[in-house]
Each structure stands twice: as C-alpha cells, then as structure tokens.
Write an enzyme that holds these catalytic residues in place. Structure first.
Site, PDB file in Angstrom:
ATOM      1  N   LYS A   1      -3.260 -12.481  -4.691  1.00 57.51           N
ATOM      2  CA  LYS A   1      -4.715 -12.667  -4.666  1.00 57.51           C
ATOM      3  C   LYS A   1      -5.098 -14.141  -4.592  1.00 57.51           C
ATOM      4  O   LYS A   1      -4.278 -15.024  -4.835  1.00 57.51           O
ATOM      5  CB  LYS A   1      -5.348 -11.991  -5.884  1.00 57.51           C
ATOM      6  CG  LYS A   1      -5.411 -10.464  -5.698  1.00 57.51           C
ATOM      7  CD  LYS A   1      -6.109  -9.744  -6.818  1.00 57.51           C
ATOM      8  CE  LYS A   1      -6.118  -8.229  -6.528  1.00 57.51           C
ATOM      9  NZ  LYS A   1      -6.649  -7.444  -7.644  1.00 57.51           N
TER      10      LYS A   1
ATOM     11  N   ARG B   1       0.703  -4.306 -10.962  1.00 58.46           N
ATOM     12  CA  ARG B   1       0.489  -3.763  -9.605  1.00 58.46           C
ATOM     13  C   ARG B   1       0.817  -4.844  -8.579  1.00 58.46           C
ATOM     14  O   ARG B   1       0.198  -5.896  -8.585  1.00 58.46           O
ATOM     15  CB  ARG B   1      -0.971  -3.309  -9.464  1.00 58.46           C
ATOM     16  CG  ARG B   1      -1.310  -2.682  -8.123  1.00 58.46           C
ATOM     17  CD  ARG B   1      -2.783  -2.260  -8.097  1.00 58.46           C
ATOM     18  NE  ARG B   1      -3.166  -1.668  -6.833  1.00 58.46           N
ATOM     19  CZ  ARG B   1      -3.537  -2.370  -5.770  1.00 58.46           C
ATOM     20  NH1 ARG B   1      -3.582  -3.676  -5.815  1.00 58.46           N
ATOM     21  NH2 ARG B   1      -3.870  -1.753  -4.649  1.00 58.46           N
TER      22      ARG B   1
HETATM   23  C1  8Y7 Z   1      -6.564  -3.887  -7.723  1.00 58.75           C
HETATM   24  C2  8Y7 Z   1      -6.637  -2.513  -7.459  1.00 58.75           C
HETATM   25  C3  8Y7 Z   1      -6.859  -3.638  -5.602  1.00 58.75           C
HETATM   26  C4  8Y7 Z   1      -6.386  -4.300  -9.072  1.00 58.75           C
HETATM   27  C5  8Y7 Z   1      -6.351  -1.957  -9.661  1.00 58.75           C
HETATM   28  C6  8Y7 Z   1      -5.613  -6.162  -3.656  1.00 58.75           C
HETATM   29  C7  8Y7 Z   1      -6.969  -1.117  -5.430  1.00 58.75           C
HETATM   30  C8  8Y7 Z   1      -6.980  -5.655  -3.683  1.00 58.75           C
HETATM   31  N1  8Y7 Z   1      -6.698  -4.567  -6.546  1.00 58.75           N
HETATM   32  N2  8Y7 Z   1      -6.535  -1.552  -8.398  1.00 58.75           N
HETATM   33  N3  8Y7 Z   1      -6.827  -2.379  -6.123  1.00 58.75           N
HETATM   34  N4  8Y7 Z   1      -6.295  -3.290 -10.008  1.00 58.75           N
HETATM   35  N5  8Y7 Z   1      -6.256  -1.060 -10.645  1.00 58.75           N
HETATM   36  O1  8Y7 Z   1      -5.475  -7.373  -3.306  1.00 58.75           O
HETATM   37  O2  8Y7 Z   1      -6.347  -5.475  -9.434  1.00 58.75           O
HETATM   38  O3  8Y7 Z   1      -4.640  -5.471  -3.931  1.00 58.75           O
HETATM   39  S1  8Y7 Z   1      -7.117  -3.910  -3.884  1.00 58.75           S
END
Ligand code: 8Y7
Length: 284
Positions: free
Chosen positions: A227, A261
C-alpha cells in the site's frame, strides 16, 4: 484477548496470542489482475495463483472480484458474481478456508451458499441487509473500518483522534452484529489501512495495533501489503514494496495482529516463521 480461535465456516482457526499470525493471501479475480496476452483465462489464472499460494503456506484465501483501489469505479453485481462464483466452486475443496472480499449482501449470500468460510467486508457490514446475509451462517466475518467510500476516501481523510474513532466504529459494528445473534468467536476487526486515511493516520493506527486489540478484545487483521503507506516510507513504486510490506507485517505481528493480508505469501510466511522463532511469547 481471551478468544483462542476464529470460527471460520468449516474451519476453526487458532488465533491465540503467542501463536504465529495467519497469512491471508490476496486472490484478485479482476480483468486487470492477469496478463491478457497469453492463453490463460482469468479463472485459470486465479486457480493457478491459488495453487501457488497453497504451496507457499497460505492460511486463508481472500477472493475478490472488485478492485477497491482508490478512485476505481464499482463493479455491477452480476459482473462481480460472474468473476467470483466459479473461483469459489473450483476452490471449495482445496483444503484452505475461502474468504470472500465483498460489501454486497447478494454476493455474501451466494458465496455462503457455495461454501465460502469467511466474509471480508471493507464496508463493515453497513449495507442494508448485510448483517441479515451473514448472521445465520457459521462464516468468519472481518469488520473493516473505512472513512468515506473507495471513490472519494483518499481525497480529504479527517479525524480528531484516529485510533479512538476507528475503535468506536468497530465497537459499534461488533455490537450490531452481536445484536443480530452473531457469535463473538466469528468476528475479527481491521483498522482498514489506506481506506480514508493519510499516511500519518495509517502509522498512528499501526503503532496502536495492541491498543485496538485490547480495546475491542477481538483478533485483528492487518492489510498493508504494497500500500501507499509502504511507498511513503520507502520511496518505492508498487512492484518494489515487498521488503517494506514485510516490515509492516512484523510491526503488526509484534503487537499481536493475528491475520496478515498479503500479496506475497511465501515471503510473508518465511518472515513470520523466523520472527516467531525469535520471539518470547508473552505469558508463556
Ligand atoms: C484490505 C482489504 C483491501 C484491508 C481487509 C489492497 C479488500 C486494497 N485492503 N480487506 N481489501 N483489509 N480486510 O491494496 O486492508 O489490497 S483492497
């Protein structure tokens, strides 16, 4: 934190403090997430990516049919279903819990019928009927904080006390889900890095990971992989943010984050395993 596990559909995942955090691998099923030049369809691409993640030691596979990068327009319901459902059917018996990244109640319902184990909602189950869609299942639920919406959220993020406000939001959503009958052991929380937050807000939240876990008394999921908060410190473009992302993962893990994640599963599993081997567990 008293909770020892996260009930996640067919799975019961250990999230005990002192345990190695779980690695959630990001599986994007969007047309822009695979190179169109070759003979692969987006389904085939997604399945081979999932297979690689499993070989790399992934703990949860997070399937997403809509890109939620800032400024990207929303995907219509039927298109999101067309992208996500075949992947759920194909991976249902892969041996790993399947998480579905969606904020649409209709997608939640279809995904749960098809056997999804977890719903990851960047909107914190605020859509009308989102709670209805998930409450009678056994699925794990990730409640994420977002200020604004993906189209506009990065334009002017504003908080008095970002940690306090994110905690209050998450607490309110936890209570709303519990009031609908959802068991506490199905819930995890997420500060939502990059979702309506400046770089400073993101690091303020990261530095307060422990406090968020203690305040909410729930397992915390941290998603910082590649990010802009990583780019802000390293000065590196998207494709060179692996090392910075590993640093962020360890900073969160050191404060008790229980699910990380990421895009880069193999590297994160290695980093967390070595970190865990060198960490004296509190209370042990
Ligand atoms: C997150 C996310 C994304 C996060 C959770 C990316 C779908 C953007 N970011 N879900 N999703 N937490 N729970 O850069 O930080 O992955 S999308």
């Amino acid at each position: 934190m008293n909770q020892q596990y996260l009930q996640c559909g067919r799975y019961r995942l250990t999230v005990r403090q002192g345990h190695r955090p779980l690695v959630m691998g990001i599986l994007n099923v969007t047309p822009d997430s695979f190179s169109d030049g070759g003979s692969y369809s987006s389904l085939e691409f997604a399945l081979s990516h999932a297979e690689q993640m499993i070989a790399d030691g992934v703990d949860i596979i997070d399937i997403g049919g809509e890109s939620t990068r800032p400024g990207i327009p929303p995907v219509p319901l039927d298109e999101e279903l067309r992208r996500v459902m075949p992947v759920i059917y194909a991976l249902r018996d892969c041996g790993k819990p399947l998480s579905i990244d969606t904020y649409k109640p209709e997608v939640m319902r279809e995904a749960l019928i098809a056997g999804a184990d977890m719903i990851n909602d960047i909107n914190g189950f605020r859509a009308p009927s989102a709670i209805d869609a998930v409450k009678d299942s056994a699925a794990g639920l990730c409640i994420m904080h977002m200020q604004g919406n993906p189209q506009t959220m990065q334009q002017q993020p504003e908080y008095g006390d970002v940690v306090q406000e994110v905690a209050a939001f998450l607490q309110e959503r936890v209570l709303a889900l519990q009031a609908a009958g959802v068991d506490h052991d199905r819930l995890c929380i997420d500060p939502g890095f990059g979702f309506g937050k400046s770089v400073e807000h993101n690091y303020e939240l990261l530095r307060n990971t422990r406090r968020l876990i203690e305040t909410l008394d729930l397992p915390l999921l941290a998603g910082m992989s590649r990010k802009s908060m990583i780019g802000a410190i390293t000065g590196k473009p998207l494709e060179q943010r692996l090392a910075g992302s590993l640093g962020a993962a360890l900073a969160a893990a050191a404060q008790g984050a229980m699910i990380i994640r990421v895009h880069d599963v193999a590297e994160t599993v290695d980093a967390l395993n070595v970190w865990q081997a060198g960490t004296v567990a509190a209370g042990d």
